[in-house]
Design an enzyme around this catalytic site. Structure first.
Site, PDB file in Angstrom:
ATOM      1  N   LEU A  12       0.834  -1.204   0.000  1.00 23.22           N
ATOM      2  CA  LEU A  12       0.000   0.000   0.000  1.00 23.22           C
ATOM      3  C   LEU A  12       0.871   1.257   0.000  1.00 23.22           C
ATOM      4  O   LEU A  12       1.730   1.423   0.859  1.00 23.22           O
ATOM      5  CB  LEU A  12      -0.918   0.015   1.224  1.00 23.22           C
ATOM      6  CG  LEU A  12      -1.792  -1.233   1.425  1.00 23.22           C
ATOM      7  CD1 LEU A  12      -2.793  -0.968   2.558  1.00 23.22           C
ATOM      8  CD2 LEU A  12      -2.506  -1.624   0.138  1.00 23.22           C
ATOM      9  N   ALA A  14      -0.697   4.467  -1.317  1.00 22.23           N
ATOM     10  CA  ALA A  14      -1.579   5.490  -1.893  1.00 22.23           C
ATOM     11  C   ALA A  14      -1.785   6.682  -0.976  1.00 22.23           C
ATOM     12  O   ALA A  14      -2.349   7.693  -1.387  1.00 22.23           O
ATOM     13  CB  ALA A  14      -2.932   4.858  -2.239  1.00 22.23           C
ATOM     14  N   ARG A  19       2.558  14.610   6.851  1.00 22.39           N
ATOM     15  CA  ARG A  19       3.428  15.033   7.952  1.00 22.39           C
ATOM     16  C   ARG A  19       4.895  15.163   7.540  1.00 22.39           C
ATOM     17  O   ARG A  19       5.710  15.721   8.269  1.00 22.39           O
ATOM     18  CB  ARG A  19       3.301  14.068   9.143  1.00 22.39           C
ATOM     19  CG  ARG A  19       2.091  14.390  10.012  1.00 22.39           C
ATOM     20  CD  ARG A  19       1.894  13.338  11.086  1.00 22.39           C
ATOM     21  NE  ARG A  19       1.401  12.076  10.537  1.00 22.39           N
ATOM     22  CZ  ARG A  19       1.352  10.930  11.225  1.00 22.39           C
ATOM     23  NH1 ARG A  19       1.791  10.880  12.466  1.00 22.39           N
ATOM     24  NH2 ARG A  19       0.872   9.852  10.656  1.00 22.39           N
TER      25      ARG A  19
END
Ligand code: UD1
Ligand code: CA
Length: 499
Positions: A12, A14, A19
């Site tokens: 993953l 995406a 931050r």
């Protein structure tokens, strides 16, 4: 443990990573010589999956370009506007052609995760016949993480609750969800079709799959890792630096355990892809980057930065900055030396202090010991380039090559104006500007003839310390029996310079 390769790994990547406060997407920030995503892909590939999918959305184009450059073999899946890790995996699975087997889910921003741990996760998962096995860790401060909810006897996982959705007592649980899982593919596809967005963040939570599988009567387990740092993500630049330092510490430890001496680990930085031979010694203040390869018994440092540089066995490299260079076995380089791309130094050759080289093939036993620039050059074996020789390779418009043959003696302060060739066994006098080819065995000289103006200091610098010194020396020479102070090379110099 018997391990089998997973049917697929879904990475993953995406999320936005706000931050980091960066124009560069979070997963493309580098540590240890690779992007965060690069580390995640390396770990995933280490499990030997039949299919490897990376899910992208934020900064899609840049991620796709990076993957094309560094991991063209991966499949890219696009996440749509529906947010959450559950949706991300669902979009990833649309690109997975397998219909059964084990699927691993990992994150693109967890760089310390290793393939070995993923293989253990697959093995534990398959041996337990589990529908889901989550990699968990016990941490001192679980704030922000999803918490693992266990059955009363503690053996089974009944679900995961996100920090934002957790009750006070659930927030007291110190076992956290790393976000890395092994799933049964059929269970995963089915459960993802049944999860909603009814939660504190309005997202499709992948973590809901565990509760669904459990409710369906399936086995859901957690594999607790003792190494909490290995599953940590980099969310801001403080964590990025911490993970970078920890990765470096692990890389150094791996090399030391394999037989490399690292004198000062606190000032040594080595990228993940660097290889180092047995009994090499890395002195303080060394950075080895990229695909650098250090041979056995080589000594590097102190204070070197080598990028994509190959160093042969028993070579010594001191205070050197090098990029895309090859240093032969038993060669010596430095101190204060700059090797630019295309430099290749032969076995037992030398490139010494305050020398810069670029696109230069320097033969075996050849030496460029002092204060020189060697660009676009080929230097034959056994040749010596005198101090302060410049290979003038640029005419202001184009670069040209210089060829220096074998066993040539280039005199100090020569300028070799390219394109030019010096034949085997030839020589140049000190201060020669070589503009024409020099045939084999010839001596090239063209420095201006020397004229000595006798007594100049006595007349023009009268009253100075120089006059006193000159007068004393001349008086001593004129005494009967005084010897000449000229050295043995004086006649040679005369031959070179007075033609
Ligand atoms: C997630 C887990 C949490 C766990 C934590 C570990 C869920 C609901 N929660 O929380 O239990 O403790 O990870 O770090 O899964 N991503 C996408 N698409 C999205 C959202 C995220 O691809 O729509 C990717 C991100 O790029 C990142 C990973 O998923 O690599 C985790 O996303 P993040 O937002 O950090 O998850 P958390 O909410 O922290
Ligand atoms: Ca996170």
């Amino acid at each position: 443990m018997e391990t089998s390769a997973p049917a697929a790994v879904v990475v993953l990547a995406a999320g936005a990573g706000t931050r980091m406060k960066s124009r560069t997407p979070k997963v493309l920030h580098p540590i240890g010589g690779r992007s965060l995503l690069g580390h995640a892909i390396t770990a995933a590939e280490g499990t030997g999956p039949a299919e490897l999918v990376v899910v992208v959305r934020h900064e899609r184009e840049r991620l796709i370009q990076h993957l094309a450059d560094h991991a063209p073999e991966v499949t890219i899946a696009d996440q749509d506007e529906i947010p959450g890790t559950g949706r991300a995996v669902q979009c990833g699975l649309e690109k997975v052609s397998a219909s059964s087997g084990t699927v691993l889910v990992t994150y693109g921003d967890v760089p310390l995760l290793e393939a070995g741990t993923l293989r253990e996760l697959v093995a534990a998962h398959e041996q337990a016949g589990a529908a889901v096995t989550v990699l968990s860790a016990r941490v001192a401060d679980p704030t922000g993480y999803g918490r693992i909810l266990r059955s009363d006897d503690g053996t089974e996982v009944v679900g995961i609750v996100e920090h934002k959705d957790a009750t006070e007592s659930q927030r007291g649980i110190d076992e956290i969800n790393s976000g890395i899982y092994a799933f049964d593919l059929q269970v995963l596809r089915d459960a993802l079709g049944r999860i909603g967005t009814d939660n504190a963040q309005g997202e499709m939570y992948l973590t809901d799959v565990l509760g669904i599988a459990r409710s369906d009567g399936r086995t859901v387990r957690a594999m607790v890792t003792e190494d909490a740092m290995m599953v940590e993500g980099a969310n801001d630049r403080v964590q990025l630096a911490q993970l970078g330092a920890e990765m470096n510490r692990r890389i150094l430890e791996r090399h030391m355990r394999a037989g490399v001496t690292i004198v000062d680990p606190s000032t040594t930085w080595i990228d993940a892809d660097v290889s180092i031979g047995t009994d090499a010694v890395i002195l303080p203040g060394v950075q080895l980057h990229g695909a650098t390869d250090i041979g056995e018994d080589a000594v590097i440092g102190p204070d070197c930065t080598l990028r994509d540089t190959e160093v042969g066995a028993r070579a010594e490299v001191v205070r050197t900055h090098s990029v895309l260079a090859v240093i032969g076995p038993e060669a010596t380089v430095g101190p204060f030396t700059y090797l630019r791309p295309g430099t290749a130094l032969g076995a037992r050759g030398k490139i010494g202090g305050f020398v810069e080289t670029k696109n230069a093939q320097i033969g075996e036993d050849a030496k460029v010991p002092h204060l020189s620039y060697v660009g676009d050059a080929e230097i034959g074996e056994g040749t010596n380039i005198g101090a302060a020789t410049i290979f003038a390779n640029y005419d202001g418009q184009r670069k040209h090559r210089t060829t220096v043959g074998k066993h040539v003696r280039v005199g100090s302060d020569s300028v070799l104006v390219a394109p030019v060739a010096i034949g085997d066994g030839a020589a140049t006098g000190a201060g020669t500007v070589v503009r024409k080819d020099v045939p084999p065995g010839a001596l090239a000289v063209n420095a201006v003839a020397q004229r000595n103006v006798e007594g100049w200091t006595l007349r023009r610098r009268a009253g100075t310390a120089a006059e006193d010194a000159a007068r004393a020396a001349l008086d001593a020479q004129s005494e009967p029996g005084a010897e000449s102070t000229a050295g043995p090379d004086a006649d040679d110099n005369k031959e070179h310079l007075q033609r």
